[in-house]
Design an enzyme around this catalytic site. Structure first.
Site, PDB file in Angstrom:
ATOM      1  N   GLU A 268       1.154  -1.015   0.071  1.00 35.73           N
ATOM      2  CA  GLU A 268       0.327   0.083   0.273  1.00 35.73           C
ATOM      3  C   GLU A 268       0.797   1.318  -0.185  1.00 35.73           C
ATOM      4  OE1 GLU A 268      -2.850  -0.129   3.145  1.00 35.73           O
ATOM      5  OE2 GLU A 268      -3.554  -1.649   2.654  1.00 35.73           O
ATOM      6  N   HIS A 287      -8.022   1.319   1.880  1.00 38.68           N
ATOM      7  CA  HIS A 287      -8.122   0.953   3.747  1.00 38.68           C
ATOM      8  C   HIS A 287      -8.394   1.756   4.179  1.00 38.68           C
ATOM      9  CE1 HIS A 287      -4.862  -2.051   5.540  1.00 38.68           C
ATOM     10  NE2 HIS A 287      -6.354  -1.557   6.817  1.00 38.68           N
TER      11      HIS A 287
END
Length: 321
Positions: A268, A287
């Site tokens: 990420e 997220h």
């Protein structure tokens, strides 16, 4: 609780700490554990963390890794706090070896994540975000998707979040299957779900949702994705490493899976050219399942309170295991 003494410093690496409530920040400041956050809009880079950690008595970390190297660069460090629930980004063994307690905020974001998860279920089944994108681009499609009533959801991981998702699914008239090797079958039954093996869940669930910590290797590898019911939907708002990204993209391209929705990824932010970026019938979010003001305040207060307890020589309420 006694006062930890003035002159203590809490280094905060995550921009989300106390973002929606000043209460956690004020608690640390008033408790003599002066909070310092170098950046308001991004996580603290690793090389800068190694430099700044030397002056910290406490550390509040987000998704950034807290390794043995970080701890060895911190001679004053008395406590590490995860601003969240999962402590997989912290080397717990290294912390134990150095006598540094690790604390977290269990349950603080459970409802936020569960609600977001069910939002992903609705989006994946009814193609809400796909319709939005098409309308913005000038289209006006009539996208069909199945009703949830009478369908079967498989909840993998039956902790706080999984149980909440199961309750939402029941309210929609869904049959609930649950798999969790650490939860007794009678506890699953009492929550109006059916305890089953993972293989049985994958074979029969129309929707599969994941609520587990990392498992090392992907839990849903190519073989297990192939074993899912044809036309099923996968939702993951837990940890990205639970799913084999390339195998999931292949299952979507082939049509074996009807759709998927993901809020967590092994790397990420999602890198340019990532295989999931071009997969069809896939919703991707950043997220953000835990991002509610309520969860943010609760999470911050829980870790701030435990930081002050440890600095005062007391045992924390929420030590990581």
């Amino acid at each position: 609780m006694s006062t930890p003494g003035r002159g203590r410093t809490t280094l905060i690496t995550t921009p989300t700490f106390a973002r929606h409530s000043p209460d956690p920040w004020t608690l640390l400041a008033d408790g003599g554990a002066g909070p310092v956050r170098p950046y308001e809009d991004r996580a603290l880079p690793h090389d800068e963390l190694l430099r700044r950690i030397a002056g910290a008595d406490a550390l509040v970390a987000g998704m950034d890794p807290v390794t043995a190297e970080v701890m060895d660069a911190a001679p004053r460090l008395k406590v590490i706090a995860k601003h969240g629930v999962g402590t997989d980004t912290i080397d717990l063994a290294a912390a134990r070896d150095r006598g540094i307690p690790v604390v977290c905020a269990p349950g603080s974001n459970a409802r936020a994540v569960a609600e977001f998860t069910f939002g992903l279920v609705l989006d994946a089944t009814r193609r809400i975000s796909a319709s939005h994108t098409a309308v913005v681009e000038g289209g006006w499609p009539k996208l069909f998707g199945p009703e949830l009533h009478g369908r079967t959801i498989g909840v993998v991981g039956f902790g706080r979040i999984g149980r909440l998702v199961a309750g939402y699914a029941s309210a929609f008239g869904m049959r609930v299957l649950a798999h969790d090797p650490y939860v007794p079958g009678d506890a699953v039954t009492e929550a109006d779900a059916e305890p089953v093996t993972l293989d049985a869940l994958l074979a029969h669930a129309d929707v599969v949702t994941l609520h587990l910590p990392p498992t090392g290797e992907p839990l849903l590898n190519a073989a297990r994705l192939a074993a899912m019911k044809p036309g099923a939907i996968l939702v993951n708002a837990a940890r990205g490493g639970l799913v084999d990204d390339a195998a999931l993209a292949a299952a979507l391209h082939s049509g074996h899976l009807a759709a998927a929705a993901l809020d967590a990824f092994a790397v990420e932010p999602l890198p340019d050219g990532h295989v999931l970026r071009t997969a069809p019938r896939l919703t991707l979010t950043s997220h953000m399942a835990a991002c509610t003001p309520e969860a943010n305040r609760a999470m911050g207060l829980m870790v701030a309170e435990d930081i002050l307890r440890v600095l005062a020589g007391e045992s924390p309420h929420h030590a990581a295991r």
